[in-house]
Design an enzyme around this catalytic site. Structure first.
Site, short mmCIF file in Angstrom:
data_model
loop_
_atom_site.label_atom_id
_atom_site.label_comp_id
_atom_site.label_asym_id
_atom_site.label_seq_id
_atom_site.Cartn_x
_atom_site.Cartn_y
_atom_site.Cartn_z
CE LYS A 4 -8.37 -3.52 3.82
NZ LYS A 4 -7.57 -2.66 2.95
CG ASP A 36 -3.38 3.82 4.19
OD1 ASP A 36 -4.47 3.62 4.77
OD2 ASP A 36 -3.02 3.19 3.17
CD1 TRP A 62 -2.04 -2.23 1.94
CD2 TRP A 62 -2.89 -1.43 0.02
NE1 TRP A 62 -2.99 -3.10 1.48
CE2 TRP A 62 -3.53 -2.65 0.34
CE3 TRP A 62 -3.26 -0.75 -1.13
CZ2 TRP A 62 -4.53 -3.19 -0.49
CZ3 TRP A 62 -4.25 -1.29 -1.94
CH2 TRP A 62 -4.87 -2.50 -1.62
C1 LIG Z 1 -7.06 -2.13 1.98
C2 LIG Z 1 -6.05 -1.05 2.09
C3 LIG Z 1 -5.97 -0.02 1.16
C4 LIG Z 1 -6.85 0.04 -0.07
O1 LIG Z 1 -8.09 0.50 0.27
P1 LIG Z 1 -9.21 0.82 -0.85
O2 LIG Z 1 -10.29 1.41 0.01
O3 LIG Z 1 -9.58 -0.47 -1.47
O4 LIG Z 1 -8.64 1.78 -1.81
C5 LIG Z 1 -5.02 0.97 1.35
N1 LIG Z 1 -4.21 0.95 2.42
C6 LIG Z 1 -4.26 -0.03 3.34
C7 LIG Z 1 -3.32 -0.01 4.50
C8 LIG Z 1 -5.17 -1.06 3.21
O5 LIG Z 1 -5.22 -2.04 4.12
#
Ligand SMILES: *Cc1c(COP(=O)(O)O)cnc(C)c1O
Length: 361
Positions: A195, A171, A101
């Site tokens: 998540k 993030d 990511w």
């Molecule tokens: C799942 C995830 C993403 C991607 O998220 P989307 O909402 O599908 O764009 C980005 N960063 C992390 C740390 C993730 O776990």
């Protein structure tokens, strides 16, 4: 009822209490005679939900008036581009590369300015840990530092964030609302909701107003400006209303768990139990992550070979445990144990691991 133990990485388990309430209110939300899904995003009934969800996020994170909570779309992936588009403008930003990511975020940032990768986790350690504070050389005058707080695929997590004057952007897609900390040290937090905070389709963005004060918006499309979303209070276009409603229910559920302090205790108990099962298996199960960086959200481990891993996943699935297959880029096993995963689920998994080991030793 046929609910299984869901260890999927995302979209992931949502607390049963939240789903039950949504079910009860599905046909008639609060006496309106319709579902909240069928309600105008400008209606009074939705306005209450929106304000409650924004306040709920702020309360959980302990943040005040100097922050805005935005509900956007396009996922965390959209933020990878929106951040440099608004904040980089030909300048330099520091990125910490701790996995897939982070890498995607770096790729987008390069379109808008200079990226200084101040930790290359792939080269340094094959993504088996996050950096120590002492390893990082920040760029003087950088626009911001970008960190992925939990690496969903490699199973590493930051427990010690760098102390610097440069704005920190994090993030938190896979560990938002999982633990208590001083969130005011971050200038921006963002997370796809799917998540740890609700269903997919909603991106939570928490941004310090001062971060975007000097942005030149003249070349940025309206939908991609933080400023315009702030001005319209996340109603610049039709927001994902049902996802916001579920997020609101998740925030209320978290308050009932004792807020972030309460949920953190449970998360520590869950993670410790699972890692202990791995570490006490005489090498039958192996966690490739260095101890200090082990994620409390995504627990990754390996067995002797891929064939045995396949068998493990197949038998776990028939024993009522879903989502244990590791990410397609890494293989192995991954148990995602977000807030909604219960200690019962962990116990079931640990028992299964012990049985599988004796049967296939
Ligand atoms: C799942 C995830 C993403 C991607 O998220 P989307 O909402 O599908 O764009 C980005 N960063 C992390 C740390 C993730 O776990």
């Amino acid at each position: 009822m046929g609910r299984i133990h869901n260890f999927g990485a995302g979209p992931a388990a949502i607390p049963v209490e939240v789903l039950e309430q949504a079910k009860t209110e599905l046909l008639d939300y609060n006496g309106t005679g319709m579902s909240i899904m069928e309600t105008s995003h400008r209606a009074a009934a939705f306005d209450v939900v929106m304000k409650s969800a924004q306040a709920g996020v702020k309360k959980l994170l302990g943040l005040g008036e100097d922050y805005e909570v935005l509900f956007l779309q396009g996922g965390a992936n959209m933020q990878f581009a929106m951040i440099p588009m608004n904040l980089l403008n030909g300048g330099t930003a520091d990125y910490i590369d701790t996995g897939v990511w982070s890498n995607k975020a770096i790729k987008e940032a390069k379109l808008f300015g200079n990226v200084n990768v101040i930790f290359d986790g792939k080269d340094v350690c094959g993504y088996s840990r996050v950096p120590n504070a002492g390893e990082l050389n920040f760029t003087e005058g950088a626009a911001y530092i970008h960190i992925t707080s939990n690496n969903t695929i490699y199973g590493t997590e930051f427990f010690d964030f760098p102390a610097t004057k440069t704005p920190l952007i994090v993030d938190m897609s896979s560990d938002i609302f999982s633990r208590k900390m001083d969130f005011s040290k971050f200038d921006m937090i963002y997370a796809g909701a799917q998540k740890n905070a609700g269903p997919s389709g909603l991106t939570i963005v928490v941004i310090k107003k001062s971060l975007i004060e000097n942005v030149d918006n003249s070349k940025i499309p309206t939908m991609l400006q933080y400023k315009s979303h702030i001005e319209k209070e996340s109603l610049l276009n039709t927001p994902p209303t049902f996802a916001i409603y579920l997020l609101d229910l998740v925030c209320k559920w978290l308050e009932k768990q004792g807020g972030l302090e309460g949920i953190e205790k449970k998360n520590i108990e869950k993670a410790e139990k699972l890692y202990a099962t791995i570490d006490n298996s005489d090498g039958y199960y192996r966690c490739p992550v260095e101890k200090e960086s082990r994620s409390r959200m995504n627990v990754v481990f390996r067995l002797k070979d891929e064939e045995l891993e396949k068998k493990f996943i197949a038998e776990a699935t028939s024993s009522g445990m879903a989502g244990l297959k590791g990410h397609r880029s890494t293989g192995g096993i991954r148990a995602s144990i977000y807030n909604a995963t219960t200690i019962d689920g962990i116990n079931a998994l640990c028992e299964f691991m012990a049985e599988f080991k004796s049967a296939n030793g």
